[in-house]
Design an enzyme around this catalytic site. Sequence first.
Site, mmCIF file in Angstrom:
data_model
loop_
_atom_site.group_PDB
_atom_site.id
_atom_site.type_symbol
_atom_site.label_atom_id
_atom_site.label_comp_id
_atom_site.label_asym_id
_atom_site.label_seq_id
_atom_site.Cartn_x
_atom_site.Cartn_y
_atom_site.Cartn_z
ATOM 1 N N LYS A 149 43.243 -2.897 47.644
ATOM 2 C CA LYS A 149 42.992 -1.473 47.953
ATOM 3 C C LYS A 149 43.771 -1.031 49.201
ATOM 4 C CE LYS A 149 40.322 0.273 44.755
ATOM 5 N NZ LYS A 149 40.720 1.427 43.943
ATOM 6 N N ASP A 178 32.724 6.627 38.026
ATOM 7 C CA ASP A 178 33.243 7.829 38.687
ATOM 8 C C ASP A 178 34.022 8.710 37.721
ATOM 9 O OD1 ASP A 178 32.220 6.546 40.860
ATOM 10 O OD2 ASP A 178 34.069 6.577 42.050
ATOM 11 N N SER A 180 37.405 -3.367 39.762
ATOM 12 C CA SER A 180 36.645 -2.831 40.903
ATOM 13 C C SER A 180 35.501 -3.736 41.372
ATOM 14 C CB SER A 180 36.074 -1.460 40.535
ATOM 15 O OG SER A 180 34.969 -1.616 39.663
ATOM 16 N N GLU A 235 35.799 -0.956 51.362
ATOM 17 C CA GLU A 235 36.056 -2.404 51.409
ATOM 18 C C GLU A 235 37.311 -2.719 52.233
ATOM 19 O OE1 GLU A 235 34.517 -5.464 49.975
ATOM 20 O OE2 GLU A 235 32.943 -4.004 50.342
ATOM 21 N N TYR A 269 40.135 -7.975 46.429
ATOM 22 C CA TYR A 269 39.963 -6.558 46.060
ATOM 23 C C TYR A 269 40.272 -5.661 47.259
ATOM 24 C CZ TYR A 269 37.558 -2.127 45.174
ATOM 25 O OH TYR A 269 37.250 -0.780 45.059
ATOM 26 N N ILE A 283 38.512 6.864 33.142
ATOM 27 C CA ILE A 283 37.502 7.864 32.728
ATOM 28 C C ILE A 283 36.260 7.202 32.134
ATOM 29 C CG2 ILE A 283 38.429 8.243 30.376
ATOM 30 C CD1 ILE A 283 37.773 11.284 30.877
ATOM 31 N N LEU A 332 41.483 6.507 39.190
ATOM 32 C CA LEU A 332 40.211 5.810 39.420
ATOM 33 C C LEU A 332 40.187 4.441 38.756
ATOM 34 C CD1 LEU A 332 37.717 8.785 38.862
ATOM 35 C CD2 LEU A 332 39.096 8.219 40.851
ATOM 36 N N ALA A 333 41.165 4.125 37.934
ATOM 37 C CA ALA A 333 41.165 2.830 37.249
ATOM 38 C C ALA A 333 41.427 1.711 38.248
ATOM 39 C CB ALA A 333 42.235 2.810 36.160
ATOM 40 N N SER A 390 38.911 2.663 49.327
ATOM 41 C CA SER A 390 37.554 2.114 49.411
ATOM 42 C C SER A 390 37.193 1.659 50.827
ATOM 43 C CB SER A 390 37.474 0.897 48.473
ATOM 44 O OG SER A 390 36.342 0.122 48.743
HETATM 45 P P1 NAP Z 1 34.277 1.189 37.368
HETATM 46 O O1 NAP Z 1 32.998 1.769 36.850
HETATM 47 O O2 NAP Z 1 34.437 -0.288 37.440
HETATM 48 O O3 NAP Z 1 35.471 1.791 36.461
HETATM 49 C C1 NAP Z 1 36.758 1.267 36.498
HETATM 50 C C2 NAP Z 1 37.608 1.928 35.413
HETATM 51 O O4 NAP Z 1 38.931 1.373 35.452
HETATM 52 C C3 NAP Z 1 37.089 1.732 33.991
HETATM 53 O O5 NAP Z 1 37.259 2.924 33.261
HETATM 54 C C4 NAP Z 1 38.034 0.655 33.450
HETATM 55 O O6 NAP Z 1 38.174 0.677 32.043
HETATM 56 C C5 NAP Z 1 39.319 1.060 34.125
HETATM 57 N N1 NAP Z 1 40.354 0.019 34.137
HETATM 58 C C6 NAP Z 1 40.259 -1.243 34.620
HETATM 59 N N2 NAP Z 1 41.419 -1.892 34.479
HETATM 60 C C7 NAP Z 1 42.288 -1.021 33.913
HETATM 61 C C8 NAP Z 1 43.636 -1.104 33.513
HETATM 62 N N3 NAP Z 1 44.362 -2.217 33.645
HETATM 63 N N4 NAP Z 1 44.234 -0.002 32.983
HETATM 64 C C9 NAP Z 1 43.520 1.127 32.809
HETATM 65 N N5 NAP Z 1 42.224 1.268 33.140
HETATM 66 C C10 NAP Z 1 41.616 0.196 33.688
HETATM 67 O O7 NAP Z 1 34.596 1.764 38.817
HETATM 68 P P2 NAP Z 1 33.966 3.029 39.598
HETATM 69 O O8 NAP Z 1 32.763 2.584 40.347
HETATM 70 O O9 NAP Z 1 33.895 4.185 38.681
HETATM 71 O O10 NAP Z 1 35.095 3.269 40.697
HETATM 72 C C11 NAP Z 1 36.207 4.124 40.438
HETATM 73 C C12 NAP Z 1 37.334 3.791 41.408
HETATM 74 O O11 NAP Z 1 36.888 3.982 42.747
HETATM 75 C C13 NAP Z 1 37.825 2.344 41.342
HETATM 76 O O12 NAP Z 1 39.220 2.363 41.651
HETATM 77 C C14 NAP Z 1 37.064 1.651 42.462
HETATM 78 O O13 NAP Z 1 37.772 0.521 42.897
HETATM 79 C C15 NAP Z 1 37.016 2.762 43.487
HETATM 80 N N6 NAP Z 1 35.892 2.765 44.420
HETATM 81 C C16 NAP Z 1 34.617 2.694 43.955
HETATM 82 C C17 NAP Z 1 33.555 2.770 44.839
HETATM 83 C C18 NAP Z 1 32.122 2.728 44.359
HETATM 84 O O14 NAP Z 1 31.242 2.503 45.201
HETATM 85 N N7 NAP Z 1 31.856 2.976 43.096
HETATM 86 C C19 NAP Z 1 33.803 2.935 46.211
HETATM 87 C C20 NAP Z 1 35.136 3.025 46.645
HETATM 88 C C21 NAP Z 1 36.170 2.963 45.737
HETATM 89 P P3 NAP Z 1 37.155 -0.129 31.053
HETATM 90 O O15 NAP Z 1 36.003 0.809 30.817
HETATM 91 O O16 NAP Z 1 37.997 -0.371 29.866
HETATM 92 O O17 NAP Z 1 36.728 -1.374 31.773
HETATM 93 O O1 F7E Z 2 27.634 -5.520 46.581
HETATM 94 C C1 F7E Z 2 25.358 -7.980 48.132
HETATM 95 C C2 F7E Z 2 26.837 -8.321 48.152
HETATM 96 O O2 F7E Z 2 28.748 -5.647 44.352
HETATM 97 C C3 F7E Z 2 27.026 -4.924 47.687
HETATM 98 C C4 F7E Z 2 32.402 -1.671 44.607
HETATM 99 O O3 F7E Z 2 32.161 -0.429 43.963
HETATM 100 O O4 F7E Z 2 31.624 -0.824 46.713
HETATM 101 C C5 F7E Z 2 31.427 -1.847 45.755
HETATM 102 O O5 F7E Z 2 31.649 -3.130 46.345
HETATM 103 C C6 F7E Z 2 26.425 -5.981 48.597
HETATM 104 C C7 F7E Z 2 27.374 -7.134 48.929
HETATM 105 O O6 F7E Z 2 29.271 -3.731 45.957
HETATM 106 C C8 F7E Z 2 23.995 -9.447 45.099
HETATM 107 O O7 F7E Z 2 27.054 -9.600 48.752
HETATM 108 C C9 F7E Z 2 23.509 -9.424 47.211
HETATM 109 O O8 F7E Z 2 27.302 -7.400 50.305
HETATM 110 O O9 F7E Z 2 27.119 -3.748 44.816
HETATM 111 P P1 F7E Z 2 28.168 -4.671 45.322
HETATM 112 P P2 F7E Z 2 30.475 -4.002 46.999
HETATM 113 O O10 F7E Z 2 30.923 -5.402 46.981
HETATM 114 O O11 F7E Z 2 30.068 -3.399 48.298
HETATM 115 C C10 F7E Z 2 32.934 -0.778 47.301
HETATM 116 C C11 F7E Z 2 32.977 0.372 48.268
HETATM 117 C C12 F7E Z 2 34.012 -0.778 46.282
HETATM 118 O O12 F7E Z 2 35.075 -0.212 46.500
HETATM 119 C C13 F7E Z 2 33.849 -1.700 45.106
HETATM 120 O O13 F7E Z 2 34.692 -1.301 44.029
HETATM 121 O O14 F7E Z 2 25.310 -6.578 47.929
HETATM 122 N N1 F7E Z 2 24.617 -8.654 47.057
HETATM 123 N N2 F7E Z 2 23.117 -9.913 46.033
HETATM 124 C C14 F7E Z 2 24.945 -8.653 45.758
HETATM 125 N N3 F7E Z 2 25.943 -8.029 45.096
HETATM 126 C C15 F7E Z 2 25.996 -8.188 43.749
HETATM 127 N N4 F7E Z 2 26.973 -7.561 43.069
HETATM 128 N N5 F7E Z 2 25.121 -8.978 43.083
HETATM 129 C C16 F7E Z 2 24.090 -9.637 43.706
HETATM 130 O O15 F7E Z 2 23.299 -10.342 43.082
#
Ligand code: NAP
Ligand code: F7E
Length: 322
Positions: free
Chosen positions: A151, A13, A82, A125, A147, A9, A78-79, A123
């Site tokens: 997933k 998300d 990530s 990914e 990662y 939470i 959602l934890a 995801s």
């Molecule tokens: P986020 O901002 O990184 O949030 C992750 C959450 O997980 C935080 O509340 C974190 O707590 C908690 N957490 C991490 N390790 C934990 C543990 N061992 N036990 C309990 N809680 C834990 O991620 P998000 O972007 O909101 O994404 C939410 C979910 O969707 C994740 O599973 C992510 O992998 C997945 N996802 C995200 C995207 C995206 O583009 N955002 C896309 C596809 C899937 P703390 O605050 O204490 O760190």
């Molecule tokens: O990278 C490129 C990097 O870290 C996106 C997570 O929420 O979405 C996220 O994963 C792209 C990559 O997200 C930098 O190489 C370039 O190609 O924002 P990102 P991600 O890796 O796509 C998926 C769906 C999830 O599930 C994950 O939890 O951007 N890139 N330059 C960079 N990325 C970062 N972080 N930093 C740079 O400086």
Amino acid sequence: MPTALITGITGQDGSYLADLLLSKGYQVVGMVRRTSTVTFERIAHIQDDVSIVQGDLHDQSSLVAMLEEYKPDEVYNLAAQSFVPVSWSQAVLTGEVTALGVTRLLETIRSVNPKIRFYQASSSEMFGKVMEVPQTEKTPFYPRSPYGVAKVYGHWITVNYRESYNLFAASGILFNHESPRRGLEFVTRKITDGVARIKMGLAKDLRLGNLDAQRDWGFAGDYVEAMWLMLQQDKPDDFVIGTGETHPVREFCEVAFGYAGLNYQDYVVQDTRFYRPAEVDLLISNPAKAARVLGWKPKVNFKQLAEMMVDADLKRIRNATI
Ligand code: NAP
Ligand code: F7E
């Protein structure tokens, strides 16, 4: 009044989902892990409206106690660890939380109350080195990071518990979604924060990695609605959630810097430190099933998303410097 439990939470998300569920009249319970300083910034505005419970995906007994005490109707998992780059430096931890954590939660649901409706945050990914363009629910997985591999495990264990034990377990295969609440290390937020710092004279350049990677970026506020819709269906299923458009990182830079009246080419420096051992070059969704079955469509487009994030970062940094 239904009760929903959200793991993660305090994340991007989790905070938007809590907002949505509260607006629908749910009782919201949020699981947080113990940290030495509080991480409630994203839920500060609703802290009095949600119940916070200590728990950790590493620790099964904390999950059991939580479900027994709060008796949720819906659980949104959602934890996760990530952040993709950290999954190489902490591969085992990523597997423990992002993969095995899902089994711990599903096992808890199975033993405490198998009627609970369960959402797993899968995801894009998982598609990694894509086998098909665009990607649908039927596209085979080819993850490119620890990662992504974790997933895939989380996704299949969710499908397996649905098929083995008849649980209502749904999985949302969400493509990248962003917002002003996105973590600062993810590329979109790193860019919009960088734009604001440069604009305010606090930084001279912005160091990024691969600018050619292409992503299907949407707005997190739209995507949490899809999560909720998945748990309101007659039967559990898997859904791809995305915009159906893809853009290179370079274009996000162009739009974000341009919106602040700057040319990204004057400020962005490519730095090999931000390259990954294996890259996901191209992601693009086909969200037709979500549109057809859930009636879900994204509302915020690419340009609106980038501008919303620049506006929020400019405001935040201006306020911090007053
Ligand atoms: P986020 O901002 O990184 O949030 C992750 C959450 O997980 C935080 O509340 C974190 O707590 C908690 N957490 C991490 N390790 C934990 C543990 N061992 N036990 C309990 N809680 C834990 O991620 P998000 O972007 O909101 O994404 C939410 C979910 O969707 C994740 O599973 C992510 O992998 C997945 N996802 C995200 C995207 C995206 O583009 N955002 C896309 C596809 C899937 P703390 O605050 O204490 O760190
Ligand atoms: O990278 C490129 C990097 O870290 C996106 C997570 O929420 O979405 C996220 O994963 C792209 C990559 O997200 C930098 O190489 C370039 O190609 O924002 P990102 P991600 O890796 O796509 C998926 C769906 C999830 O599930 C994950 O939890 O951007 N890139 N330059 C960079 N990325 C970062 N972080 N930093 C740079 O400086």
